[in-house]
Design a protein around this motif. Structure first.
Motif, mmCIF file in Angstrom:
data_model
loop_
_atom_site.group_PDB
_atom_site.id
_atom_site.type_symbol
_atom_site.label_atom_id
_atom_site.label_comp_id
_atom_site.label_asym_id
_atom_site.label_seq_id
_atom_site.Cartn_x
_atom_site.Cartn_y
_atom_site.Cartn_z
ATOM 1 N N GLN A 13 -62.433 -11.086 73.638
ATOM 2 C CA GLN A 13 -61.301 -11.188 72.719
ATOM 3 C C GLN A 13 -61.555 -12.267 71.662
ATOM 4 N N PRO A 14 -60.913 -12.143 70.516
ATOM 5 C CA PRO A 14 -61.051 -13.201 69.500
ATOM 6 C C PRO A 14 -60.689 -14.568 70.076
ATOM 7 N N GLY A 15 -61.506 -15.551 69.723
ATOM 8 C CA GLY A 15 -61.319 -16.892 70.260
ATOM 9 C C GLY A 15 -62.083 -17.161 71.541
ATOM 10 N N GLY A 16 -62.633 -16.116 72.122
ATOM 11 C CA GLY A 16 -63.369 -16.260 73.374
ATOM 12 C C GLY A 16 -64.805 -16.713 73.165
ATOM 13 N N SER A 17 -65.544 -16.760 74.274
ATOM 14 C CA SER A 17 -66.924 -17.238 74.252
ATOM 15 C C SER A 17 -67.838 -16.277 74.989
ATOM 16 N N LEU A 18 -69.077 -16.262 74.559
ATOM 17 C CA LEU A 18 -70.154 -15.553 75.244
ATOM 18 C C LEU A 18 -71.411 -16.391 75.119
ATOM 19 N N VAL A 78 -84.510 -18.990 75.168
ATOM 20 C CA VAL A 78 -83.663 -19.462 74.084
ATOM 21 C C VAL A 78 -82.257 -18.919 74.322
ATOM 22 N N ASP A 79 -81.281 -19.789 74.218
ATOM 23 C CA ASP A 79 -79.891 -19.429 74.454
ATOM 24 C C ASP A 79 -79.060 -19.609 73.190
ATOM 25 N N LEU A 80 -78.026 -18.795 73.077
ATOM 26 C CA LEU A 80 -77.060 -18.926 71.988
ATOM 27 C C LEU A 80 -75.666 -18.956 72.613
ATOM 28 N N GLN A 81 -75.024 -20.090 72.553
ATOM 29 C CA GLN A 81 -73.670 -20.228 73.062
ATOM 30 C C GLN A 81 -72.711 -19.895 71.923
ATOM 31 N N MET A 82 -71.951 -18.828 72.081
ATOM 32 C CA MET A 82 -71.061 -18.368 71.010
ATOM 33 C C MET A 82 -69.624 -18.700 71.373
ATOM 34 N N ASN A 83 -69.020 -19.583 70.618
ATOM 35 C CA ASN A 83 -67.648 -20.038 70.849
ATOM 36 C C ASN A 83 -66.745 -19.627 69.699
ATOM 37 N N SER A 84 -65.453 -19.609 69.963
ATOM 38 C CA SER A 84 -64.465 -19.268 68.929
ATOM 39 C C SER A 84 -64.853 -17.985 68.202
ATOM 40 N N LEU A 85 -65.175 -16.974 68.970
ATOM 41 C CA LEU A 85 -65.663 -15.729 68.392
ATOM 42 C C LEU A 85 -64.601 -15.044 67.544
ATOM 43 N N LYS A 86 -65.075 -14.399 66.482
ATOM 44 C CA LYS A 86 -64.213 -13.702 65.530
ATOM 45 C C LYS A 86 -64.625 -12.232 65.460
ATOM 46 N N PRO A 87 -63.728 -11.362 65.062
ATOM 47 C CA PRO A 87 -64.111 -9.945 64.949
ATOM 48 C C PRO A 87 -65.324 -9.724 64.047
ATOM 49 N N GLY A 111 -86.650 -8.770 70.645
ATOM 50 C CA GLY A 111 -86.038 -8.159 71.810
ATOM 51 C C GLY A 111 -85.415 -6.828 71.442
ATOM 52 N N GLN A 112 -84.838 -6.155 72.437
ATOM 53 C CA GLN A 112 -84.306 -4.823 72.225
ATOM 54 C C GLN A 112 -82.882 -4.861 71.653
ATOM 55 N N GLY A 113 -82.247 -6.000 71.691
ATOM 56 C CA GLY A 113 -80.899 -6.153 71.151
ATOM 57 C C GLY A 113 -79.835 -6.063 72.226
ATOM 58 N N THR A 114 -78.756 -6.801 72.015
ATOM 59 C CA THR A 114 -77.624 -6.754 72.925
ATOM 60 C C THR A 114 -76.334 -6.721 72.090
ATOM 61 N N GLN A 115 -75.426 -5.832 72.488
ATOM 62 C CA GLN A 115 -74.203 -5.627 71.718
ATOM 63 C C GLN A 115 -73.179 -6.712 72.031
ATOM 64 N N VAL A 116 -72.617 -7.276 70.964
ATOM 65 C CA VAL A 116 -71.497 -8.207 71.091
ATOM 66 C C VAL A 116 -70.323 -7.614 70.304
ATOM 67 N N THR A 117 -69.213 -7.400 70.987
ATOM 68 C CA THR A 117 -68.021 -6.842 70.355
ATOM 69 C C THR A 117 -66.859 -7.798 70.548
ATOM 70 N N VAL A 118 -66.251 -8.198 69.439
ATOM 71 C CA VAL A 118 -65.117 -9.115 69.480
ATOM 72 C C VAL A 118 -63.879 -8.343 69.022
ATOM 73 N N SER A 119 -63.002 -8.074 69.969
ATOM 74 C CA SER A 119 -61.846 -7.239 69.662
ATOM 75 C C SER A 119 -60.728 -7.507 70.648
ATOM 76 N N SER A 120 -59.500 -7.383 70.172
ATOM 77 C CA SER A 120 -58.361 -7.519 71.072
ATOM 78 C C SER A 120 -57.912 -6.152 71.586
#
Length: 120
Positions: A13-18, A78-87, A111-120
């Motif tokens: 959800q928007p505002g979340g983290s991955l 290598v890591d990417l911490q994603m905070n305050s996610l937006k659509p 890499g092969q890619g990974t899907q990130v979806t930010v949605s309510s």
């Protein structure tokens, strides 16, 4: 051969983290820069963040301060911490690394890619 394998994508959800993680494996002699790119539908692939060392990083302006990048050289991760996610962060995220193989060949790997979806 060299492989980059990503993990950690998903729906949030928007505002979340991955947290995205990428591990490089194979005939690796050394790794130079590592980074994350993303590509949204209908758009060009863009650099999100890259890291040369703890004190040498680059960020896309829209993610600076929200997506810290880090790496563990002992584990080739290598890591990417994603905070305050937006659509608008919705995209396929790709790991990238510049690697010199045991044969002495230096090149860019993806890499092969990974899907990130930010949605309510």
């Amino acid at each position: 051969q060299v492989q980059l394998v990503e993990s950690g994508g998903g729906l949030v959800q928007p505002g979340g983290s991955l947290r995205l993680s990428c591990v490089a494996s194979g005939s690796i002699l050394s790794i130079y820069e590592m980074g994350w790119y993303r590509q949204a539908p209908g758009k060009q692939r863009e650099l999100v963040a890259r890291i040369f060392s703890q004190f040498n990083t680059n960020y896309l302006a829209s993610v600076r301060g929200r997506f810290p990048i880090s790496r563990d050289n002992t584990k080739n991760i290598v890591d990417l911490q994603m905070n305050s996610l937006k659509p608008e962060d919705t995209a396929v995220y790709y790991c990238n690394a510049e690697i010199r193989t045991n044969l002495g060949v230096r090149g860019l790997y993806w890499g092969q890619g990974t899907q990130v979806t930010v949605s309510s």
